[in-house]
Design an enzyme around this catalytic site. Structure first.
Site: not given
Length: 146
Positions: A99-101
């Site tokens: 998961a990225d931002s």
């Protein structure tokens, strides 16, 4: 969570008390102790004494309800479209499952919708793991019900 408290004993040792997470009405406590002694006739000093990390199998680190953690795990798996065989548990960090931002923002939005809560931006930025999210949700639900 309360701030760490330090005490100095006779100018030679420092003891720091850092409260940990709240677990079923009791405070779990972690201590950090460092000491150095200077003797007038001898110049001896001792390295800091540091507590070792407790293996995860002995730690109770989640203050959220288990059903909340389970529901958050399912929401995270759905939001990230993870395969069914992917294991997501309370200690799972969002970055560890890719998961990225932007994904984290979408996860928080999904949690807000599922639990019918509103998470402010500063709290959302502190969420790193499933446990963090579940604990925040339980806190917000209890505040909403009060």
């Amino acid at each position: 969570m309360a701030a760490p408290v330090s005490a100095v004993a006779a100018g030679s040792a420092t003891v720091t008390y850092s409260p940990a997470l709240r677990v079923q009405g009791m405070d779990a406590v972690s201590f950090r102790v460092s000491a150095s002694f200077n003797f007038p006739r001898q110049r001896a000093s001792f390295q800091s004494i540091r507590a070792r990390r407790i293996p995860k199998r002995f730690q109770v680190s989640c203050s959220a309800k288990q059903e909340t953690v389970d529901k958050v795990c399912e929401i995270v798996k759905n939001q990230l479209a993870l395969p069914e065989d992917t294991t997501v548990i309370g200690e799972t960090k969002f970055v560890d499952i890719g998961a990225d931002s932007l994904d984290t923002v979408e996860i928080v939005m999904g949690l807000e919708e599922a639990f019918q809560i509103s998470v402010d931006e500063s709290s959302a930025q502190e969420i790193q793991t499933v446990e963090d999210a579940a604990a925040l949700i339980d806190k917000l639900i209890s505040e909403k019900d009060a």
